[in-house]
Design an enzyme around this catalytic site. Structure first.
Site, PDB file in Angstrom:
ATOM      1  N   CYS A 222       0.868  -1.190   0.000  1.00 34.92           N
ATOM      2  CA  CYS A 222       0.000   0.000   0.000  1.00 34.92           C
ATOM      3  C   CYS A 222       0.893   1.224   0.000  1.00 34.92           C
ATOM      4  CB  CYS A 222      -0.904  -0.005   1.229  1.00 34.92           C
ATOM      5  SG  CYS A 222      -2.030   1.419   1.266  1.00 34.92           S
TER       6      CYS A 222
ATOM      7  N   CYS B 161       0.364   4.454   6.334  1.00 31.32           N
ATOM      8  CA  CYS B 161      -0.128   4.802   7.668  1.00 31.32           C
ATOM      9  C   CYS B 161       0.913   4.332   8.692  1.00 31.32           C
ATOM     10  CB  CYS B 161      -1.489   4.168   7.940  1.00 31.32           C
ATOM     11  SG  CYS B 161      -2.738   4.785   6.797  1.00 31.32           S
TER      12      CYS B 161
ATOM     13  N   GLY C 117      -3.685  -3.339   1.371  1.00 33.80           N
ATOM     14  CA  GLY C 117      -3.953  -2.352   0.323  1.00 33.80           C
ATOM     15  C   GLY C 117      -5.137  -1.448   0.588  1.00 33.80           C
ATOM     16  N   GLU C 118      -5.180  -0.377  -0.198  1.00 36.17           N
ATOM     17  CA  GLU C 118      -6.288   0.579  -0.107  1.00 36.17           C
ATOM     18  C   GLU C 118      -7.228   0.298  -1.288  1.00 36.17           C
ATOM     19  OE1 GLU C 118      -7.731   3.120   1.724  1.00 36.17           O
ATOM     20  OE2 GLU C 118      -9.059   3.168   0.003  1.00 36.17           O
TER      21      GLU C 118
ATOM     22  N   SER D 277     -11.469   4.624   7.955  1.00 36.99           N
ATOM     23  CA  SER D 277     -10.423   4.556   8.973  1.00 36.99           C
ATOM     24  C   SER D 277     -10.140   5.956   9.502  1.00 36.99           C
ATOM     25  CB  SER D 277      -9.147   3.965   8.361  1.00 36.99           C
ATOM     26  OG  SER D 277      -9.383   2.630   7.990  1.00 36.99           O
TER      27      SER D 277
ATOM     28  N   HIS E  70      -9.338   7.048  13.063  1.00 42.74           N
ATOM     29  CA  HIS E  70      -8.139   6.896  13.901  1.00 42.74           C
ATOM     30  C   HIS E  70      -7.691   8.121  14.695  1.00 42.74           C
ATOM     31  CE1 HIS E  70      -7.925   3.027  12.094  1.00 42.74           C
ATOM     32  NE2 HIS E  70      -7.316   3.386  10.981  1.00 42.74           N
TER      33      HIS E  70
ATOM     34  N   CYS F 228      -5.952  -7.478  11.821  1.00 44.45           N
ATOM     35  CA  CYS F 228      -5.921  -6.237  11.050  1.00 44.45           C
ATOM     36  C   CYS F 228      -4.571  -5.547  11.147  1.00 44.45           C
ATOM     37  CB  CYS F 228      -6.937  -5.261  11.641  1.00 44.45           C
ATOM     38  SG  CYS F 228      -8.395  -5.150  10.663  1.00 44.45           S
TER      39      CYS F 228
HETATM   40  N1  SAH Z   1      -6.562   0.450   3.437  1.00 46.07           N
HETATM   41  C1  SAH Z   1      -7.828   0.311   4.036  1.00 46.07           C
HETATM   42  C2  SAH Z   1      -8.208  -1.112   4.383  1.00 46.07           C
HETATM   43  C3  SAH Z   1      -7.172  -2.036   4.923  1.00 46.07           C
HETATM   44  S1  SAH Z   1      -6.673  -1.903   6.584  1.00 46.07           S
HETATM   45  C4  SAH Z   1      -7.932   1.199   5.256  1.00 46.07           C
HETATM   46  O1  SAH Z   1      -6.921   1.706   5.703  1.00 46.07           O
HETATM   47  O2  SAH Z   1      -9.053   1.399   5.711  1.00 46.07           O
HETATM   48  C5  SAH Z   1      -8.079  -2.375   7.596  1.00 46.07           C
HETATM   49  C6  SAH Z   1      -8.112  -1.658   8.945  1.00 46.07           C
HETATM   50  O3  SAH Z   1      -7.026  -2.057   9.797  1.00 46.07           O
HETATM   51  C7  SAH Z   1      -7.970  -0.135   8.803  1.00 46.07           C
HETATM   52  O4  SAH Z   1      -8.870   0.531   9.653  1.00 46.07           O
HETATM   53  C8  SAH Z   1      -6.555   0.080   9.253  1.00 46.07           C
HETATM   54  O5  SAH Z   1      -6.332   1.398   9.637  1.00 46.07           O
HETATM   55  C9  SAH Z   1      -6.432  -0.907  10.381  1.00 46.07           C
HETATM   56  N2  SAH Z   1      -5.069  -1.209  10.777  1.00 46.07           N
HETATM   57  C10 SAH Z   1      -3.944  -1.089  10.038  1.00 46.07           C
HETATM   58  N3  SAH Z   1      -2.864  -1.470  10.768  1.00 46.07           N
HETATM   59  C11 SAH Z   1      -3.322  -1.831  11.984  1.00 46.07           C
HETATM   60  C12 SAH Z   1      -2.690  -2.354  13.163  1.00 46.07           C
HETATM   61  N4  SAH Z   1      -1.386  -2.575  13.196  1.00 46.07           N
HETATM   62  N5  SAH Z   1      -3.479  -2.650  14.204  1.00 46.07           N
HETATM   63  C13 SAH Z   1      -4.822  -2.465  14.151  1.00 46.07           C
HETATM   64  N6  SAH Z   1      -5.460  -1.989  13.067  1.00 46.07           N
HETATM   65  C14 SAH Z   1      -4.729  -1.673  11.990  1.00 46.07           C
HETATM   66 FE1  SF4 Z   2      -2.750   1.342   3.434  1.00 49.36          FE
HETATM   67 FE2  SF4 Z   2      -4.914   0.939   4.977  1.00 49.36          FE
HETATM   68 FE3  SF4 Z   2      -2.451   0.220   5.817  1.00 49.36          FE
HETATM   69 FE4  SF4 Z   2      -3.093   2.807   5.636  1.00 49.36          FE
HETATM   70  S1  SF4 Z   2      -4.016   1.279   6.998  1.00 49.36           S
HETATM   71  S2  SF4 Z   2      -1.174   1.870   4.919  1.00 49.36           S
HETATM   72  S3  SF4 Z   2      -4.390   2.820   3.825  1.00 49.36           S
HETATM   73  S4  SF4 Z   2      -3.549  -0.650   4.094  1.00 49.36           S
END
Ligand code: SAH
Ligand code: SF4
Length: 378
Positions: free
Chosen positions: A111, A115, A182-183, A236, A238, A356
Site C-alpha cells: 500500500c 499509515c 492495500g487501499e 479509517s 483513527h 488487522c
Molecule cells: N486500506 C484500508 C483497508 C485495509 S486496513 C484502510 O486503511 O481502511 C483495515 C483496517 O485495519 C484499517 O482501519 C486500518 O487502519 C487498520 N489497521 C492497520 N494497521 C493496523 C494495526 N497494526 N493494528 C490495528 N489496526 C490496523
Molecule cells: Fe494502506 Fe490501509 Fe495500511 Fe493505511 S491502513 S497503509 S491505507 S492498508
C-alpha cells in the site's frame, strides 16, 4: 490472447461471449459454474454445448493465485498466503463466527499510503491486484472451506456444531470486508468489477450490506463508489483532529477530516446501511485519552455512524503499543454514553499474525517513493 474468466463480471463476460458469436445468456451459466460450483474445468460444465466448451478452453482460462501457505489459528481464524508472481505474496483471512463467515480480502500488493501503524503500509507498494486476484481470494476460500468441511466426519461436525446456521457459516464465505492488504479505493476499477461479481446473483449473490469496503479516506473515489457500486462503507478515522490524523494517516494531509466527514454524509444518501462505520485503532498514549474521546464525539455529531475500536496489533519494528484494556473500556463507554454505538474488535488469529494491519505478505516495493510523494501521486 488467452483471457482469464475470473477477470470478468457479468457485463464483461457477455461482451466476451458475444464477440465470439455466442448468446449473452451463456454468461449466467458460466458464472454459476465458476463461482457457485467452484468449477475451473470447462469440460465439466455439462450444460454448455461441446463446441462452446472447446472454444472456451482454446481462448480462456480460469486461473487464481496459488496458495503457498494455509494456517489455522487456535480460534479457528484461517490465513492464506497467496503467490501473485514476481515473488510477491498477498494474504486473505477467514474469520468464522456463530452466524457468519467473514473473508478479509486484499486489494493491492502493499500500500502506498504509509499509515504509521500499519504493517502493509510499512512495506511500500508494488502493484494493484487484478480482478481475478481479488475474486480469486473468495473463490479459493470457498473451495477450501467446502473441501475441508466435507472431509470431516459428519457425525463429529454435528456433535461440534449442532446449529445449521453455524454449519453454513463455517463452510462458506457469507460476508466480505475489503480490509486486507492495500487501499481498495486506490484500485478503483478492479475493485468495483470484483464487487459486481460478489454481488451478482449468478455468482456469489452477497447482499450489499454484507460487503464492506474500508478506506483511509480517498474522497473522490468514495463519491464514485456511491454512484457505481454502493456497498457498506468503513472509514479509517483513527484520530479526532487533523494534526494527529496527518501524522497517523498521511493521506489526511490531502483529504482532511472536515471534507472526509462531508463525503461520508454524501455516501449515506446511496449506502445500503444508514450509518458509516468508523474504524479507530487504539494506540497507547497517542489517540486513546478521555479528551480524545470527547473531541471525537463532538466531531462526528452530525454523521450517522458506529464505531469499531481496533486494539493495535503489533508487528516487528512497530513503534506503537496497544492501549490498555482499561483505556479501551473507558473510551468505548464514553462513546456509548454519547449515544454512539461502539464495538471493540476482537483480536482474532493473533497466533498466526492474521489480525488487522498485521498482514505482511511479501511485497517488493517498486515505487521507492516517500510517503509524501505517494500521496501526491494518488
Ligand atoms: N486500506 C484500508 C483497508 C485495509 S486496513 C484502510 O486503511 O481502511 C483495515 C483496517 O485495519 C484499517 O482501519 C486500518 O487502519 C487498520 N489497521 C492497520 N494497521 C493496523 C494495526 N497494526 N493494528 C490495528 N489496526 C490496523
Ligand atoms: Fe494502506 Fe490501509 Fe495500511 Fe493505511 S491502513 S497503509 S491505507 S492498508
Amino acid at each position: 490472447m488467452t483471457v482469464n474468466l475470473l477477470d470478468y463480471d457479468r457485463e464483461g463476460l457477455i461482451d466476451f461471449l458475444v464477440e465470439m458469436g455466442e448468446k449473452p445468456f451463456r454468461a449466467k451459466q458460466i458464472l454459476k459454474w465458476i463461482h457457485q460450483s467452484n468449477q475451473s474445468d470447462f469440460n465439466q460444465m455439462s450444460d454448455l454445448a461441446k463446441n462452446l466448451r472447446t472454444k472456451l478452453s482454446e481462448s480462456s482460462v480460469i486461473a487464481m493465485p496459488q496458495v503457498t501457505r494455509d494456517h489455522t489459528a487456535a480460534d479457528g481464524t484461517r490465513k492464506w498466503l497467496l503467490s501473485v508472481g514476481s515473488g510477491n505474496g498477498i494474504e486473505s483471512v477467514f474469520i468464522p463466527e456463530a452466524n457468519r463467515g467473514t473473508l478479509c480480502v486484499s486489494s493491492q500488493v502493499g500500500c502506498a499510503l504509509a499509515c504509521a501503524f500499519c504493517a502493509t503500509g510499512k512495506q511500500g507498494f508494488n502493484r494493484n491486484l487484478s480482478v481475478a486476484e481479488i475474486v480469486g481470494q473468495l473463490w479459493l476460500a470457498n473451495k477450501m472451506l467446502v473441501k475441508d468441511f466435507d472431509r470431516q466426519p459428519l457425525a463429529k461436525m454435528q456433535a461440534d456444531i449442532a446449529d445449521p446456521q453455524i454449519m453454513y457459516s463455517v463452510r462458506r464465505v457469507t460476508n466480505i470486508v475489503m480490509m486486507g492488504m492495500g487501499e481498495p479505493l486506490a484500485n478503483f476499477e478492479n475493485v468495483v468489477t470484483a464487487l459486481n461479481v460478489m454481488l451478482d446473483d449468478h455468482a456469489y449473490g452477497l447482499s450489499r450490506r454484507r460487503v464492506t469496503v474500508s478506506t483511509s479516506g480517498l474522497i473522490p473515489a468514495m463519491d464514485r463508489l456511491r454512484k457505481r457500486c454502493p456497498v457498506a462503507l468503513a472509514v479509517s478515522l483513527h484520530a479526532p483532529n487533523d494534526p494527529l490524523r496527518d501524522h497517523l494517516v498521511p493521506i489526511n494531509q490531502k483529504y482532511p477530516i472536515k471534507d472526509l466527514l462531508a463525503a461520508c454524509q454524501r455516501y449515506l444518501q446511496d449506502a445500503p446501511r444508514d450509518f458509516i462505520t468508523f474504524e479507530y485503532v487504539m494506540l497507547d498514549g497517542i489517540n486513546d485519552s478521555a479528551s480524545h474521546a470527547r473531541e471525537l464525539i463532538k466531531l462526528v455529531r452530525d454523521v450517522p455512524c458506529k464505531f469499531n475500536l481496533i486494539p493495535f496489533n503489533a508487528f516487528p519494528n512497530s513503534e506503537f503499543r496497544r492501549s490498555s484494556s482499561e483505556s479501551i473500556r473507558v473510551f468505548r463507554d464514553m462513546l456509548m454514553q454519547a449515544g454512539l454505538m461502539t464495538t471493540v474488535r476482537k483480536t482474532r488469529g493473533d497466533d498466526i499474525a492474521a489480525a488487522c494491519g498485521q498482514l505482511a505478505g511479501r511485497v517488493y516495493d517498486k515505487t521507492r517513493r516517500t510517503a509524501k510523494e505517494n500521496i501526491e501521486a494518488i
